[in-house]
Design a protein around this motif. Structure first.
Motif, short mmCIF file in Angstrom:
data_model
loop_
_atom_site.label_atom_id
_atom_site.label_comp_id
_atom_site.label_asym_id
_atom_site.label_seq_id
_atom_site.Cartn_x
_atom_site.Cartn_y
_atom_site.Cartn_z
N ASP A 204 -17.69 12.19 -94.62
CA ASP A 204 -16.90 11.02 -95.47
C ASP A 204 -16.82 11.43 -96.85
N ALA A 205 -16.73 10.38 -97.75
CA ALA A 205 -16.24 11.07 -99.24
C ALA A 205 -17.43 11.42 -99.96
N ASP A 206 -18.72 10.86 -99.59
CA ASP A 206 -20.08 11.26 -100.07
C ASP A 206 -20.60 12.49 -99.44
N GLY A 207 -19.80 12.93 -98.29
CA GLY A 207 -20.41 14.04 -97.96
C GLY A 207 -21.08 13.78 -96.57
N ASP A 208 -21.46 12.49 -96.42
CA ASP A 208 -22.30 12.16 -95.23
C ASP A 208 -21.47 12.32 -93.66
N TYR A 209 -22.37 12.09 -92.90
CA TYR A 209 -21.37 12.22 -91.27
C TYR A 209 -22.55 11.71 -90.49
N VAL A 210 -21.99 11.23 -89.26
CA VAL A 210 -22.73 10.91 -88.17
C VAL A 210 -22.85 11.66 -87.39
N VAL A 211 -23.99 11.88 -86.52
CA VAL A 211 -24.10 12.85 -85.33
C VAL A 211 -24.10 12.33 -84.05
N ASP A 212 -23.46 12.57 -83.17
CA ASP A 212 -23.35 11.98 -81.86
C ASP A 212 -24.17 13.11 -81.15
N HIS A 213 -25.21 12.28 -80.30
CA HIS A 213 -26.20 13.17 -79.68
C HIS A 213 -26.62 12.57 -78.18
N THR A 214 -27.18 13.25 -77.34
CA THR A 214 -28.04 12.91 -76.06
C THR A 214 -29.16 11.89 -76.65
N VAL A 215 -29.37 10.87 -75.80
CA VAL A 215 -30.33 9.88 -76.20
C VAL A 215 -31.45 9.93 -75.05
N LEU A 216 -32.36 10.85 -75.10
CA LEU A 216 -33.19 10.75 -73.88
C LEU A 216 -34.63 11.08 -74.45
N ILE A 217 -35.78 10.83 -73.75
CA ILE A 217 -36.93 11.24 -74.20
C ILE A 217 -37.48 12.08 -72.89
N TYR A 218 -37.99 13.31 -73.37
CA TYR A 218 -38.65 13.98 -72.50
C TYR A 218 -40.12 14.01 -72.29
N LEU A 219 -40.69 13.96 -71.50
CA LEU A 219 -42.07 13.96 -71.30
C LEU A 219 -42.65 15.51 -70.78
N LEU A 220 -43.34 15.93 -71.62
CA LEU A 220 -43.96 17.34 -71.25
C LEU A 220 -45.32 17.19 -70.94
N SER A 221 -46.05 18.24 -70.18
CA SER A 221 -47.49 18.27 -70.07
C SER A 221 -48.15 18.83 -70.92
N PRO A 222 -49.60 18.72 -71.23
CA PRO A 222 -50.16 19.58 -72.23
C PRO A 222 -50.00 21.13 -72.03
N ASP A 223 -49.76 21.53 -71.05
CA ASP A 223 -49.38 22.94 -70.82
C ASP A 223 -47.84 23.32 -71.14
N GLY A 224 -47.25 22.21 -71.45
CA GLY A 224 -45.87 22.37 -71.89
C GLY A 224 -44.69 22.31 -70.71
N LEU A 225 -45.27 22.07 -69.64
CA LEU A 225 -44.16 21.92 -68.79
C LEU A 225 -43.48 20.74 -68.57
N PHE A 226 -42.19 20.67 -68.33
CA PHE A 226 -41.37 19.49 -68.37
C PHE A 226 -41.93 18.76 -67.02
N LEU A 227 -41.99 17.36 -67.25
CA LEU A 227 -42.31 16.45 -66.30
C LEU A 227 -41.48 15.34 -65.82
N ASP A 228 -41.08 14.78 -66.82
CA ASP A 228 -39.99 13.80 -66.46
C ASP A 228 -38.98 13.47 -68.04
#
Length: 70
Positions: free
Chosen positions: A16-40
């Protein structure tokens, strides 16, 4: 790289005129294990209660990949 691995979408809109913008993005929460593996993942269709139950289930059934000291 992480966003690509998890197939996250993000796109900045026009400025916009102030240089601001909106970011469209995926809306998800990822759950990772303490080992760093994807769970859900959780999207907008999951209630806080459903997410809490799922996280608790994963916590209760978690088994480390390696034993301590390995």
């Amino acid at each position: 790289a992480a966003g690509g691995s998890y197939r996250v979408y993000a796109s900045a809109g026009p400025r916009d005129a102030d240089g601001d913008y909106v970011v469209d993005h995926t809306v998800l929460i990822y759950l990772l294990s303490p080992d760093g593996l994807f769970l859900d993942y959780y999207g907008r269709g999951k209630s806080p209660e459903q997410i809490a139950r799922s996280v608790r289930k994963h916590m209760d059934t978690y088994e480390p990949l390696l034993e301590e000291g390995e």
